[in-house]
Motif scaffolding. Structure first.
Motif, PDB file in Angstrom:
ATOM      1  N   ASP A  11      89.705 128.855   8.349  1.00 37.14           N
ATOM      2  CA  ASP A  11      89.340 127.955   9.438  1.00 37.14           C
ATOM      3  C   ASP A  11      88.055 127.184   9.144  1.00 37.14           C
ATOM      4  O   ASP A  11      87.905 126.028   9.559  1.00 37.14           O
ATOM      5  N   GLY A  12      87.116 127.813   8.420  1.00 46.79           N
ATOM      6  CA  GLY A  12      85.866 127.130   8.100  1.00 46.79           C
ATOM      7  C   GLY A  12      86.103 125.885   7.260  1.00 46.79           C
ATOM      8  O   GLY A  12      85.495 124.829   7.489  1.00 46.79           O
ATOM      9  N   LYS A  13      86.990 125.994   6.285  1.00 44.55           N
ATOM     10  CA  LYS A  13      87.294 124.837   5.448  1.00 44.55           C
ATOM     11  C   LYS A  13      88.028 123.766   6.242  1.00 44.55           C
ATOM     12  O   LYS A  13      87.818 122.565   6.030  1.00 44.55           O
ATOM     13  N   LEU A  14      88.874 124.197   7.160  1.00 45.19           N
ATOM     14  CA  LEU A  14      89.613 123.227   7.966  1.00 45.19           C
ATOM     15  C   LEU A  14      88.682 122.476   8.918  1.00 45.19           C
ATOM     16  O   LEU A  14      88.870 121.277   9.166  1.00 45.19           O
ATOM     17  N   ALA A  15      87.673 123.156   9.434  1.00 44.40           N
ATOM     18  CA  ALA A  15      86.699 122.477  10.289  1.00 44.40           C
ATOM     19  C   ALA A  15      85.953 121.413   9.495  1.00 44.40           C
ATOM     20  O   ALA A  15      85.694 120.297   9.992  1.00 44.40           O
ATOM     21  N   ARG A  16      85.607 121.730   8.258  1.00 47.43           N
ATOM     22  CA  ARG A  16      84.938 120.743   7.410  1.00 47.43           C
ATOM     23  C   ARG A  16      85.875 119.583   7.086  1.00 47.43           C
ATOM     24  O   ARG A  16      85.460 118.429   6.985  1.00 47.43           O
ATOM     25  N   ALA A  17      87.168 119.889   6.911  1.00 52.59           N
ATOM     26  CA  ALA A  17      88.145 118.839   6.601  1.00 52.59           C
ATOM     27  C   ALA A  17      88.177 117.783   7.695  1.00 52.59           C
ATOM     28  O   ALA A  17      88.337 116.585   7.419  1.00 52.59           O
ATOM     29  N   ARG A  18      88.041 118.205   8.943  1.00 51.65           N
ATOM     30  CA  ARG A  18      88.014 117.237  10.047  1.00 51.65           C
ATOM     31  C   ARG A  18      86.821 116.292   9.896  1.00 51.65           C
ATOM     32  O   ARG A  18      86.931 115.089  10.144  1.00 51.65           O
ATOM     33  N   ALA A  19      85.686 116.842   9.488  1.00 52.25           N
ATOM     34  CA  ALA A  19      84.495 116.018   9.328  1.00 52.25           C
ATOM     35  C   ALA A  19      84.663 114.988   8.214  1.00 52.25           C
ATOM     36  O   ALA A  19      84.025 113.930   8.231  1.00 52.25           O
ATOM     37  N   PHE A  20      85.526 115.287   7.248  1.00 53.36           N
ATOM     38  CA  PHE A  20      85.750 114.370   6.126  1.00 53.36           C
ATOM     39  C   PHE A  20      86.865 113.366   6.405  1.00 53.36           C
ATOM     40  O   PHE A  20      87.102 112.481   5.581  1.00 53.36           O
ATOM     41  N   GLY A  21      87.562 113.509   7.516  1.00 52.01           N
ATOM     42  CA  GLY A  21      88.557 112.502   7.863  1.00 52.01           C
ATOM     43  C   GLY A  21      89.934 113.008   8.210  1.00 52.01           C
ATOM     44  O   GLY A  21      90.816 112.206   8.534  1.00 52.01           O
ATOM     45  N   ALA A  22      90.174 114.330   8.140  1.00 53.57           N
ATOM     46  CA  ALA A  22      91.491 114.848   8.522  1.00 53.57           C
ATOM     47  C   ALA A  22      91.724 114.635  10.013  1.00 53.57           C
ATOM     48  O   ALA A  22      90.863 114.943  10.838  1.00 53.57           O
ATOM     49  N   THR A  23      92.888 114.107  10.359  1.00 54.94           N
ATOM     50  CA  THR A  23      93.222 113.906  11.770  1.00 54.94           C
ATOM     51  C   THR A  23      93.860 115.152  12.371  1.00 54.94           C
ATOM     52  O   THR A  23      93.827 115.348  13.590  1.00 54.94           O
ATOM     53  N   HIS A  24      94.449 116.001  11.530  1.00 59.20           N
ATOM     54  CA  HIS A  24      95.071 117.242  11.972  1.00 59.20           C
ATOM     55  C   HIS A  24      94.808 118.306  10.908  1.00 59.20           C
ATOM     56  O   HIS A  24      94.666 118.001   9.716  1.00 59.20           O
ATOM     57  N   VAL A  25      94.758 119.575  11.332  1.00 63.66           N
ATOM     58  CA  VAL A  25      94.565 120.680  10.397  1.00 63.66           C
ATOM     59  C   VAL A  25      95.590 121.770  10.690  1.00 63.66           C
ATOM     60  O   VAL A  25      96.006 121.953  11.845  1.00 63.66           O
ATOM     61  N   VAL A  26      95.975 122.487   9.631  1.00 67.11           N
ATOM     62  CA  VAL A  26      96.968 123.556   9.758  1.00 67.11           C
ATOM     63  C   VAL A  26      96.489 124.762   8.960  1.00 67.11           C
ATOM     64  O   VAL A  26      96.222 124.652   7.761  1.00 67.11           O
ATOM     65  N   ASN A  27      96.351 125.896   9.635  1.00 69.06           N
ATOM     66  CA  ASN A  27      96.054 127.153   8.946  1.00 69.06           C
ATOM     67  C   ASN A  27      97.395 127.792   8.579  1.00 69.06           C
ATOM     68  O   ASN A  27      98.139 128.251   9.448  1.00 69.06           O
ATOM     69  N   SER A  28      97.702 127.820   7.290  1.00 66.93           N
ATOM     70  CA  SER A  28      99.025 128.259   6.844  1.00 66.93           C
ATOM     71  C   SER A  28      99.220 129.765   6.913  1.00 66.93           C
ATOM     72  O   SER A  28     100.324 130.253   6.666  1.00 66.93           O
ATOM     73  N   THR A  29      98.163 130.523   7.275  1.00 64.43           N
ATOM     74  CA  THR A  29      98.358 131.953   7.495  1.00 64.43           C
ATOM     75  C   THR A  29      98.910 132.230   8.888  1.00 64.43           C
ATOM     76  O   THR A  29      99.433 133.313   9.147  1.00 64.43           O
ATOM     77  N   ARG A  30      98.780 131.246   9.796  1.00 65.65           N
ATOM     78  CA  ARG A  30      99.244 131.442  11.171  1.00 65.65           C
ATOM     79  C   ARG A  30     100.397 130.520  11.564  1.00 65.65           C
ATOM     80  O   ARG A  30     101.085 130.773  12.549  1.00 65.65           O
ATOM     81  N   THR A  31     100.560 129.448  10.789  1.00 65.33           N
ATOM     82  CA  THR A  31     101.563 128.439  11.141  1.00 65.33           C
ATOM     83  C   THR A  31     102.365 128.075   9.899  1.00 65.33           C
ATOM     84  O   THR A  31     101.812 128.007   8.798  1.00 65.33           O
TER      85      THR A  31
END
Length: 364
Positions: free
Chosen positions: A217-237
């Motif tokens: 989740d920490g990396k996904l939160a950073r991904a949003r700051a870099f421009g990701a419009t959506h994030v997916v944690n593949s351990t849960r989804t």
């Protein structure tokens, strides 16, 4: 000079005094001011492939200041700020003439000619291998001028060091390799340093949506700051289903920054009709991808391997430096920690932490 030397595979980096010769031919002596920690160097230090004799100095993400150009070097002068790149190119083959220096047919042209004397690096009278022609985990580096790019003096050294590999690979894969067009949809599997750069490239290309997939989740939160419009944690989804839902049936482009059979297959399944699968990362040990040829044909998909951003390092590094200075490429946010050369082993261990994007040596 001080250098972090790999003496035996798997035994880490040892700080030692080694000798570096004066530049000859088109070599350039560079005072290293920053060196990024890339997993490729760690892999070479841990599992030496055999074609790189030990002892060896690694470190291929470097930025510094030119101390002295060799007698036939023409591109740089003392005092220039430069970034090193592991792409070794001759400048004379058909690929180089076409601007595809990453596909150079004669990279050995950047190595020292035995007629010019002994090795660039040595220790106690023994040659020391200079990893990827750079050997940046040291106070100085002796590099062929083709592996260097000038950057503006106002650019800080720490973020500049990342331009020569991680940023070049991520941004270039999107803009040069995939040629993502405005409005096209993108999925990026793996939100590490290179993945974040790919996300930045997708944002620069005006892609939409931009979906980041990771297990932390920490990396996904950073991904949003870099421009990701959506994030997916593949351990849960289920990542494939989520991406296909978010993109209305599959993305135009899926970038695999991890490089396992599982992630490559996910990338193939999450692309839509006519989509592109872009293989950028490669996990240690290699992997094989099983394909259904009828399905690949009917779905009109393409699979592409991309090395070093599929472009021209001098052009693309300079372009990324300009984007950074204009505030359009958030490189400062990639530099999570700054360490001393003596702390390489701890720095590499820190890369496993979810809040760490990249680690850079800034004290030599």
């Amino acid at each position: 000079m001080k250098a972090a030397v790999v003496e035996r595979a798997g035994e880490g980096f040892v700080l030692k005094d080694i000798e570096i010769t004066d530049p000859v031919g088109r070599e350039v002596l560079v005072e290293v001011r920053a060196a990024g920690l890339c997993h490729t160097d760690l892999t070479l230090a841990t599992h030496n492939p055999g074609h790189l004799p030990l002892p060896m100095v690694l470190g291929h993400e470097i930025a510094g200041e030119v101390v002295a150009p060799g007698p036939r070097a023409r591109a740089f002068k003392a005092g220039d700020h430069v970034v090193g790149c592991l792409v070794q190119w001759c400048g004379a083959c058909a690929a180089c003439d076409a601007g595809r220096t990453h596909q150079c047919r004669h990279p050995e042209a950047t190595l020292r000619d035995p007629a010019d004397g002994g090795p660039r690096l040595s220790c106690d009278g023994r040659p020391v291998t200079q990893g990827m022609g750079l050997g940046g985990f040291a106070r100085h580096a002796l590099v062929h001028e083709n592996q260097l790019t000038a950057v503006p003096r106002e650019m800080p050294f720490a973020p500049a060091a990342l331009l020569g590999c991680g940023v070049l690979t991520g941004v270039g894969s999107v803009l040069n390799g995939a040629r993502v067009a405005p409005g096209e949809s993108v999925a990026v599997i793996g939100a590490g340093g290179v993945g974040l750069s790919a996300i930045s490239g997708a944002r620069l290309a005006e892609a939409s949506p931009i979906v980041a997939i990771d297990v932390q989740d920490g990396k996904l939160a950073r991904a949003r700051a870099f421009g990701a419009t959506h994030v997916v944690n593949s351990t849960r989804t289920d990542a494939v289903s989520a991406v296909r839902d978010l993109s209305g049936g599959g993305v135009n482009h899926a970038f695999d920054l991890v490089g396992t059979a599982v992630t490559a297959e996910q990338a193939l399944r999450m692309t839509g009709l006519g989509g592109g699968v872009h293989l950028v990362g490669l996990a240690p040990g290699g992997a094989e991808l099983r394909l259904s040829l009828p399905r690949l044909l009917l779905e009109q998909k393409r699979i592409q391997g991309l090395i070093m951003g599929a472009g021209d390092p001098r052009r693309d590094i300079a372009r990324c430096a300009e984007l950074y200075l204009r505030g359009e490429l958030p490189l400062d946010d990639l530099v999570s920690r700054r360490i001393a050369l003596a702390d390489l082993d701890a720095g590499y261990a820190a890369l496993a932490e979810p809040d760490v994007a990249r680690v850079v040596v800034t004290s030599f």
